[in-house]
Design an enzyme around this catalytic site. Structure first.
Site, PDB file in Angstrom:
ATOM      1  N   GLU A  46       8.474  11.693  46.306  1.00 23.84           N
ATOM      2  CA  GLU A  46       9.566  10.903  45.715  1.00 23.84           C
ATOM      3  C   GLU A  46       9.381  10.838  44.199  1.00 23.84           C
ATOM      4  O   GLU A  46       8.245  10.725  43.718  1.00 23.84           O
ATOM      5  CB  GLU A  46       9.478   9.477  46.301  1.00 23.84           C
ATOM      6  CG  GLU A  46      10.442   8.466  45.706  1.00 23.84           C
ATOM      7  CD  GLU A  46      10.151   7.027  46.166  1.00 23.84           C
ATOM      8  OE1 GLU A  46       8.962   6.672  46.379  1.00 23.84           O
ATOM      9  OE2 GLU A  46      11.119   6.259  46.315  1.00 23.84           O
ATOM     10  N   ASN A 106      18.172   7.396  43.933  1.00 24.49           N
ATOM     11  CA  ASN A 106      16.825   7.906  44.147  1.00 24.49           C
ATOM     12  C   ASN A 106      17.005   9.087  45.118  1.00 24.49           C
ATOM     13  O   ASN A 106      17.262   8.889  46.304  1.00 24.49           O
ATOM     14  CB  ASN A 106      15.957   6.790  44.745  1.00 24.49           C
ATOM     15  CG  ASN A 106      14.493   7.172  44.845  1.00 24.49           C
ATOM     16  OD1 ASN A 106      14.148   8.352  44.816  1.00 24.49           O
ATOM     17  ND2 ASN A 106      13.634   6.183  44.998  1.00 24.49           N
ATOM     18  N   LYS A 123      18.376   8.130  48.669  1.00 27.31           N
ATOM     19  CA  LYS A 123      17.630   7.101  49.419  1.00 27.31           C
ATOM     20  C   LYS A 123      18.521   5.942  49.868  1.00 27.31           C
ATOM     21  O   LYS A 123      19.196   5.307  49.036  1.00 27.31           O
ATOM     22  CB  LYS A 123      16.482   6.583  48.538  1.00 27.31           C
ATOM     23  CG  LYS A 123      15.529   5.602  49.206  1.00 27.31           C
ATOM     24  CD  LYS A 123      14.362   5.320  48.269  1.00 27.31           C
ATOM     25  CE  LYS A 123      13.311   4.414  48.843  1.00 27.31           C
ATOM     26  NZ  LYS A 123      12.190   4.224  47.893  1.00 27.31           N
ATOM     27  N   CYS A 168      10.418   7.684  51.036  1.00 27.72           N
ATOM     28  CA  CYS A 168       9.487   6.558  51.017  1.00 27.72           C
ATOM     29  C   CYS A 168       9.788   5.451  52.014  1.00 27.72           C
ATOM     30  O   CYS A 168       9.472   5.569  53.189  1.00 27.72           O
ATOM     31  CB  CYS A 168       9.365   5.993  49.607  1.00 27.72           C
ATOM     32  SG  CYS A 168       7.909   4.945  49.465  1.00 27.72           S
TER      33      CYS A 168
HETATM   34  N1  CDV Z   1       8.877   3.602  46.918  1.00 22.59           N
HETATM   35  C1  CDV Z   1       8.943   2.853  48.035  1.00 22.59           C
HETATM   36  O1  CDV Z   1       9.941   2.864  48.747  1.00 22.59           O
HETATM   37  N2  CDV Z   1       7.864   2.044  48.293  1.00 22.59           N
HETATM   38  C2  CDV Z   1       7.817   1.142  49.401  1.00 22.59           C
HETATM   39  C3  CDV Z   1       6.931  -0.030  49.067  1.00 22.59           C
HETATM   40  C4  CDV Z   1       7.626  -0.994  48.192  1.00 22.59           C
HETATM   41  C5  CDV Z   1       6.454  -0.773  50.281  1.00 22.59           C
HETATM   42  C6  CDV Z   1       7.293   1.801  50.671  1.00 22.59           C
HETATM   43  O2  CDV Z   1       7.895   1.585  51.734  1.00 22.59           O
HETATM   44  O3  CDV Z   1       6.269   2.461  50.635  1.00 22.59           O
END
Ligand code: CDV
Length: 308
Positions: A46, A106, A123, A168
């Site tokens: 990401e 994102n 995202k 993520c």
């Molecule tokens: N970049 C992210 O989405 N990070 C989140 C954190 C905030 C918990 C994740 O789910 O890893």
């Protein structure tokens, strides 16, 4: 057998002061290793091109926009596209996208082996908050700087396989995988920037955070009979540690490759897309076994509603 040799190209930390050009040079070095190892496809994290800037509070929109790309490829990333095309390696990586009409996402993209962008994902599950939070040990301002993705969870046929992307926090939501699973996805590629420390629970150990990451991705892989490639940006970014833990999970939910460092590191695996078939045709044959008449709440409500 439909074998794709996949490289998960974990990136070490990127500092605020690092240039896109310096990052791209590191990505190309990983691509060189991937070519030596016979990779067909390389997945980067990401927001690969910059530091994880949502940890920084910014009020000046021009400063915010300096972290975003307005076109892809662009001058900084063209050498990466050229190198990938030269090797005949498809790539996927994340970046902050500003659209011509001023939207901020994102985003992750996927190319074919000729360097053509064949897929784009924005995202959906943005974590964090949009105003400065004095209660947190550090900020996580994705809700301030990005809008939720507007493309859903598309799946594309690329290199004779059905491929999708997530980013993520998406990996923690079963809906992410299932919406792609319902389109026959065989490979989910996802990059992440996950702080090593929970900003709202300082004594939460790293072991637990890695476990939750593994658990989410391996469950998504098993329950949808697909490969999942999870790739971290890791290490200490200007005093803020990000966890590593990049993995490749097979359609049975087993981890078949795992990063050992928190720096730039390539892990690889020869992934046979036909390994997805058994699960998709038996226990997770959605057409035969799903009972959608009982799933209405999944899309009808967001938060918990207790029975009367
Ligand atoms: N970049 C992210 O989405 N990070 C989140 C954190 C905030 C918990 C994740 O789910 O890893």
């Amino acid at each position: 057998m439909r074998e794709i040799v996949i490289g998960a190209a974990q990136m070490g930390p990127i500092q605020k002061a690092d240039t896109r050009e310096a990052v791209v040079a590191r990505m190309i070095a990983l691509l060189d290793q991937a070519a030596e190892k016979g990779c067909d496809l390389v997945v980067f994290p990401e927001l690969t091109l910059t530091t994880f800037f949502p940890r920084w509070w910014m009020e000046d929109q021009a400063e915010v926009d300096s972290w975003f790309e307005t076109e892809m490829p662009n001058a900084a990333t063209q050498p990466l596209f050229d190198k990938a095309k030269g090797y005949g390696i498809a790539i996927s990586f994340g970046y902050a996208e500003k659209t011509p009409d001023g939207h901020h996402y994102n985003t992750s993209i996927l190319t074919d082996r000729e360097g053509n962008i064949v897929g784009k994902y924005r995202k959906v599950h943005l974590p964090g908050h949009s105003e400065y939070d004095t209660e947190r040990a550090f900020q996580h301002l994705e809700k301030r700087y990005f809008e939720p993705g507007d493309l859903g969870f598309p799946v594309w046929k690329n290199m004779d396989a059905w491929m999708g992307m997530a980013i993520c926090n998406d990996r923690r939501w079963p809906e992410t995988y299932r919406v792609m699973g319902l389109q026959g996805v065989e490979l989910v590629m996802l990059g992440y920037n996950t702080p090593s420390v929970n900003s709202q629970m300082s004594d939460e150990g790293l072991e637990k955070r890695i476990y939750h990451s593994d658990l989410s991705m391996t469950a998504g892989a098993y329950q949808n009979a697909c490969w999942v490639v999870g790739v971290a940006k890791a290490g200490d970014e200007d005093g803020h540690p990000l966890m590593a833990g990049s993995i490749i999970a097979d359609p049975n939910g087993f981890v078949v490759a795992r990063a050992e460092t928190d720096g730039d590191e390539l892990i690889t695996h020869a992934c046979d897309m036909d390994l997805c078939n058994f699960g998709k045709e038996t226990i997770f044959d959605f057409k035969r076994h799903r009972r959608v008449e009982h799933y209405g709440r999944i899309t009808a409500q967001t938060g918990v509603e207790y029975p009367e």
